[in-house]
Design an enzyme around this catalytic site. Structure first.
Site, short mmCIF file in Angstrom:
data_model
loop_
_atom_site.label_atom_id
_atom_site.label_comp_id
_atom_site.label_asym_id
_atom_site.label_seq_id
_atom_site.Cartn_x
_atom_site.Cartn_y
_atom_site.Cartn_z
N HIS A 54 36.36 14.83 -24.87
CA HIS A 54 37.39 15.43 -24.03
C HIS A 54 37.74 14.54 -22.85
O HIS A 54 38.92 14.46 -22.46
CB HIS A 54 36.92 16.81 -23.54
CG HIS A 54 36.45 17.70 -24.64
ND1 HIS A 54 35.13 18.04 -24.81
CD2 HIS A 54 37.12 18.29 -25.66
CE1 HIS A 54 35.01 18.82 -25.86
NE2 HIS A 54 36.20 18.99 -26.40
N CYS A 106 39.14 25.45 -1.61
CA CYS A 106 39.31 26.02 -2.94
C CYS A 106 40.64 26.77 -3.02
O CYS A 106 41.05 27.43 -2.06
CB CYS A 106 38.14 26.95 -3.25
SG CYS A 106 38.32 27.87 -4.80
N CYS A 159 0.86 -1.18 0.00
CA CYS A 159 0.00 0.00 0.00
C CYS A 159 0.90 1.23 0.00
O CYS A 159 2.13 1.11 -0.05
CB CYS A 159 -0.96 0.00 1.19
SG CYS A 159 -0.14 0.27 2.79
N CYS A 200 4.41 12.99 -15.40
CA CYS A 200 3.00 13.37 -15.53
C CYS A 200 2.29 12.56 -16.61
O CYS A 200 1.08 12.35 -16.55
CB CYS A 200 2.86 14.86 -15.78
SG CYS A 200 3.84 15.46 -17.17
N CYS A 234 45.20 18.60 -13.77
CA CYS A 234 46.33 19.03 -12.94
C CYS A 234 46.10 18.89 -11.44
O CYS A 234 47.02 19.07 -10.65
CB CYS A 234 46.67 20.49 -13.25
SG CYS A 234 45.39 21.65 -12.72
N HIS A 276 3.87 19.35 -20.34
CA HIS A 276 3.19 18.81 -19.17
C HIS A 276 1.87 18.18 -19.57
O HIS A 276 1.13 18.72 -20.40
CB HIS A 276 2.95 19.93 -18.16
CG HIS A 276 2.34 19.47 -16.88
ND1 HIS A 276 2.94 18.55 -16.05
CD2 HIS A 276 1.16 19.80 -16.27
CE1 HIS A 276 2.17 18.33 -15.00
NE2 HIS A 276 1.09 19.08 -15.12
N CYS A 336 12.01 -4.26 7.20
CA CYS A 336 12.55 -5.55 7.63
C CYS A 336 14.08 -5.47 7.62
O CYS A 336 14.68 -5.16 6.59
CB CYS A 336 12.06 -6.65 6.71
SG CYS A 336 12.75 -8.28 7.10
#
Length: 764
Positions: free
Chosen positions: A156, A176, A30, A312, A191, A719, A43
Site C-alpha cells: 500500500h 487534529c 567499565c 535475556c 490527502c 524468556h 569527551c
C-alpha cells in the site's frame, strides 16, 4: 579563565552530527554511568564516555591516549519517589521521561588547566553541550536501528497515490481535524488530513481520529508528524495492514504537502522508542510456588544484567560463562588496553564485561525502584550487544534469539579474537575430540575418524504418558547420551569391498574441562520448531563418562583404508546438520542448504531450502572443487562481482575458495563471517592450542555447574534465565539470574528437568 576560554575556542568544538555516535550511557572501560558517585565524563572532542572516579580514572586514561582535554560531566541523582499510580487496566505504551525520575547536573572541565570548569551556558560550549544532551545515545540508537530492521514497506505504501498537492499550515498551529489535540498527530499521506493517534500510543492521549479518517475514506497510510527527522526517519502506519511500515519515498511524500524533512526536528518519541521502553517494563514473578519471595543477593559475582528488550538469551549465556574459572582468569585484567576505539574492540569489551559482572561494584541494592523488594539496577550491555551482534543477521536485531546458538557464536568470536591477541583462548575449555568408528557390514573392516567439537547436541526421546494430552515421560540424562553414542546404519562406500552397508558410532576421544550439552526437545510442525516439555532427570551428584571413551583401533580389527569418499564433498557443520535433519530434511538437501548459505545458521539454511525445493539438482550431492588444494586462483570475474558489493579482494577470494567458486554461496559466507579479513588459513597466526584438544585421562567425572532455562513455546519467544552454582557464605548454593534480579535458589530442581543448555565442570 581567559586561557581556558582561549584553549577551548582553539579546539573548534562542534555539536555531534545527526549520524555521529554519542556515548553517554556508560564508561567505555567499565559500567559506571551518570548515576555513579562521580558521574560520567563525555569527551566533547570525540564523544566517547569515561569515568572520573579517582580509583579508576578512565578519563585520565582517555586523555593520555588521545590528547583530548575538554569533558562534559553528567551527574544524575534520583528524585524523591512519587506516590504510586494505579496499574493500567490494559496494556498501554506510555511516555517515560528521564526528568520525571532524575535531577541532572552538568559541568564542563578543561583538564589541560587542572580541571578548570566553565559554565555550560558559556557561548564557547553551550551549543555543543546542548547538542550532546539532545542527541540519541549510542546504545539507544543501536536499539532503535535494530528494531527498525524489522520494519519493511508494504504494497500500500509502495503503490501510494496522493491527492492534489496542498501546503499545510505551521505545525505550531496544527491540531487534529476532529478535536483540539496538538500532539500525537498523524498526517494522511493521501490527502493531508491531520488526525490524532490512538490513546495507547504516544503517551499524550489520543482519540483515534486518524483511524476514524481511514474508516471513512480508506486512505491507507499516515505519518506521525512529531517523529520526522532530518535523516528521513519517521513513524509510518498502514491502517490496512494494521502495522508500522517503512516508506522509502517519505521525503517526496512529505514534500507534496510542503514539508521539507531537512528542516524537521523530532519532537516526540517514535513508536520504536516507546516500544523499547515498554519491553523493558515486563516483569517476571520472583516467588516460589507457595508464594514466598526469593531472597535477593548482592556482591562480587552476583551482578544482574538489565534486559535491553529480548536480550535475556545473551544475559543468561554471559552469567554462565563468567562462572567458569577459564573466563574469569582470562578477562579479569586490571590494565586498560591502549585502543583508540574501545567501544568496537572485543578484548576491551570482554574485560569491561568481566569487571562489571564479577567485581561486585554494581551488585548493590537499587534505591530507584517502586517494588517492595529491593533488587539491583543491573548493568546494561548495550555496547557489548551492539559489537558482538554487528553484521549478524539475527543477533543484530532486537528479536528473541536461541541461547545455544548465541553461545556457539560468541565462543567462535572469542576464539578468533584470542588467536589474534595471543592472550589465551578460554573457549579451549569446551573443546574435545570425538571419534567415529565406521565398520563395513560386508567385510568387517573398520575405519576411525577424529573430529573436534565444542558441545554435544543430544536427542531427548519423546514418549507421551499414556492417556495424557501433552505430558511426556521423564528421561534420564544417561539415556540421552546413550542415544547420541549409539550405533546406527549409514551408507558409506567401503574402500575394500565397495559395499555401502556400514555402521557408525561416536565416542569421546578426549574430554573437555567444561562439557556443554544442548537438549533437543523440539519437533517441527509445518516447518516451525515447537518445544516439547520433556523432563530430563539430572541431579547434582558427580557422574562419570568413562564408558563413553573410545578404545581406538583394536588388535583383532582389520583397518579400512580411507576411501576418500568425502574428498571433494562439502563438509557441513555437524551440529547444524543434525538440527536440519531433526526437522525432517533429507541429509543431502540439508547439506546443500548449508553449503549455499555459508554453513553457519540452521534457520537461514531452512529458508533457503524452502525457496529451492523445485531445483532439478536439489537431491544431488554437493561437490566442491578445492581451489586451495589445486593452487588455482578464483575466477577474476567472480572476484570482481563480489568486490562490486563492497567487499575487499582478499575477502572475495577467500569466500570463493571456501565455497568452491559459487558466487551466491560466497556472498552468503561473507555475510555470515563479517569480521573475516580475508586472510587465508596459512597466513593466520597459529592457535596456541594447535593439535589435539581435551584430555583423555580417566576418570572423567563431571558435575553440573550451570543451566540455561527457557519458558515459552518457541525458541524465538518467551524468556531465558540462568541458574549457576555459586559459593554463598561458604556454602554451595544455586543462584538464579533473571536479568537484573539475582536471587538465592528458586525452582532449580524443576528447572533442571527442562533446561535448554547444561554446563558440566570436570571434577578432578
Amino acid at each position: 579563565m581567559s586561557e581556558v576560554i582561549e584553549h577551548i575556542n582553539s579546539l573548534g568544538l562542534a555539536p555531534p552530527r545527526s549520524n555521529q555516535q554519542v556515548f553517554k550511557d556508560d564508561c567505555s572501560y567499565c559500567f559506571d554511568t551518570p548515576d555513579a558517585e562521580f558521574g560520567l565524563d563525555l569527551c566533547l572532542q570525540c564523544f566517547l564516555a569515561s569515568c572520573p572516579d579517582p580509583k579508576k580514572n578512565h578519563t585520565a586514561f582517555h586523555r593520555e591516549l588521545t590528547g583530548h582535554d575538554v569533558f562534559l560531566n553528567i551527574k544524575r541523582t534520583p528524585k524523591a519517589k512519587q506516590q504510586k499510580t494505579p496499574k493500567l487496566a490494559k496494556l498501554a505504551i506510555e511516555a517515560d521521561k528521564e526528568e520525571d525520575h532524575y535531577d541532572t547536573a552538568t559541568s564542563v572541565r578543561d583538564l589541560k588547566f587542572g580541571g578548570s570548569t566553565i559554565e555550560v551556558t558559556h557561548e564557547s560550549v553551550a551549543n555543543v553541550v546542548e547538542g550532546v544532551l539532545r542527541a540519541t545515545s549510542y546504545a539507544r540508537r543501536e536499539e532503535i536501528q535494530a528494531w527498525e530492521q524489522e520494519i519493511t514497506p508494504c504494497c500500500h505504501i509502495l503503490g501510494l497515490t496522493q491527492d492534489e498537492a496542498t501546503v499545510l499550515q505551521s505545525q505550531n498551529l496544527a491540531h487534529c481535524a476532529l478535536c483540539d489535540l496538538q500532539e500525537n498527530l498523524w498526517l494522511c499521506l493521501t490527502c493531508g488530513n491531520l488526525g490524532c493517534g490512538r490513546a495507547q500510543f504516544g503517551g499524550v492521549g489520543g482519540n483515534s481520529h486518524g483511524l476514524t479518517h481511514f474508516d471513512s475514506c480508506g486512505h491507507p497510510a499516515s505519518v506521525k508528524l512529531g517523529s520526522i527527522t532530518p535523516e528521513g526517519g519517521a513513524d509510518v502506519y498502514c491502517y490496512r495492514c494494521n502495522e508500522e511500515v517503512q516508506d522509502p519515498a517519505i521525503a517526496a511524500h512529505l514534500n507534496h504537502f510542503g514539508i521539507n524533512i531537512a528542516d524537521r526536528v523530532q519532537t516526540e518519541k517514535s513508536l520504536t522508542e516507546l516500544q523499547i521502553e515498554q519491553n523493558l517494563k515486563w516483569d517476571f514473578s520472583m516467588v516460589t510456588d507457595d508464594g514466598k519471595l526469593l531472597q535477593p543477593l548482592f556482591g562480587p559475582g552476583l551482578t544482574g544484567i538489565k534486559n535491553l528488550g529480548n536480550s535475556c538469551y545473551m544475559s543468561s549465556v554471559v552469567q554462565c560463562l563468567f562462572s567458569l574459572p577459564q573466563f574469569i582468569e582470562r578477562y579479569s585484567k586490571n590494565s586498560e588496553l591502549p585502543v583508540a576505539d574501545p567501544a568496537n574492540d572485543l578484548e576491551v569489551q570482554m574485560r569491561k564485561l568481566a569487571d562489571g559482572v564479577l567485581s561486585g561494584r554494581y551488585a548493590v541494592p537499587s534505591n530507584d525502584t517502586e517494588s517492595d523488594v529491593q533488587h539491583q539496577k543491573g548493568i546494561a550491555l548495550g555496547m557489548f550487544k551492539a559489537l558482538i551482534g554487528r553484521g549478524h543477521v539475527e543477533f543484530s536485531t532486537m528479536r528473541q534469539q536461541d541461547a545455544f546458538e548465541f553461545l556457539t557464536y560468541l565462543s567462535e568470536k572469542l576464539s578468533q579474537s584470542s588467536r589474534k591477541s595471543n592472550l589465551g583462548d578460554p573457549t579451549t575449555a569446551f573443546k574435545f575430540e570425538s571419534e567415529r568408528r565406521i565398520q563395513c557390514n560386508n567385510c568387517n573392516q573398520v575405519m576411525y575418524k577424529t573430529e573436534s567439537q565444542e558441545n554435544l547436541s543430544i536427542p531427548v526421546p519423546a514418549r507421551k504418558v499414556e492417556g495424557s494430552e501433552g505430558e511426556y515421560e521423564p528421561v534420564k540424562l544417561k539415556e540421552c547420551i546413550d542415544l547420541y553414542t549409539a550405533r546406527e546404519h549409514i551408507d558409506y562406500k567401503c574402500s575394500n569391498c565397495q559395499a555401502t552397508d556400514s555402521e557408525v558410532d561416536v565416542k569421546f576421544k578426549s574430554f573437555p574441562e567444561v562439557l556443554v550439552l544442548n537438549a533437543r526437545r523440539f519437533q517441527i510442525v509445518n516447518w516451525v520448531p515447537t518445544k516439547l516439555d520433556i523432563p530430563v532427570e539430572v541431579d547434582d551428584s558427580v557422574f562419570p563418562l568413562d564408558e563413553y571413551l573410545s578404545k581406538g583401533p583394536q588388535p583383532d580389527e582389520e583397518l579400512m583404508e580411507d576411501s576418500g569418499e568425502e574428498d571433494g564433498k562439502f563438509v557441513a557443520n555437524e551440529m547444524l546438520l543434525e538440527q536440519l535433519e531433526s526437522m525432517g530434511m533429507p541429509k543431502v538437501r540439508a547439506e546443500k542448504a548449508l553449503f549455499a548459505t555459508g554453513n553457519s545458521d540452521a534457520e537461514i539454511a531452512m529458508n533457503w531450502l524452502l525457496e529451492h525445493m523445485e531445483d532439478p539438482d536439489i537431491d544431488s550431492p554437493v561437490l566442491v572443487k578445492s581451489q586451495k588444494s589445486s593452487g588455482a586462483e578464483p575466477d577474476a570475474g567472480q572476484v570482481s562481482m563480489i568486490m562490486d558489493m563492497g567487499f575487499t579482494q582478499p575477502q572475495a577470494k577467500k569466500a570463493l575458495s571456501q565455497t568452491g567458486g559459487n558466487v551466491e554461496a560466497a556472498v552468503e559466507w561473507l555475510f555470515s563471517n563479517p569480521d573475516d579479513s580475508g586472510a587465508m588459513e596459512e597466513d593466520e597466526p597459529e592457535s596456541e592450542e594447535a593439535g589435539p584438544v581435551g584430555d583423555s585421562s580417566l576418570p572423567a567425572n563431571y558435575r553440573l555447574k550451570g543451566i540455561i532455562c527457557h519458558k515459552g513455546a518457541s525458541i524465538h519467544a518467551g524468556h531465558y534465565v540462568a541458574f549457576v552454582r555459586k559459593e554463598i557464605d561458604g556454602q554451595d548454593e544455586w543462584v538464579l539470574f533473571n536479568d537484573e534480579k539475582v536471587v538465592r535458589g528458586g525452582e532449580i530442581e524443576e528447572m533442571k528437568k527442562f533446561a535448554y543448555v547444561y554446563l558440566f565442570e570436570r571434577v578432578r
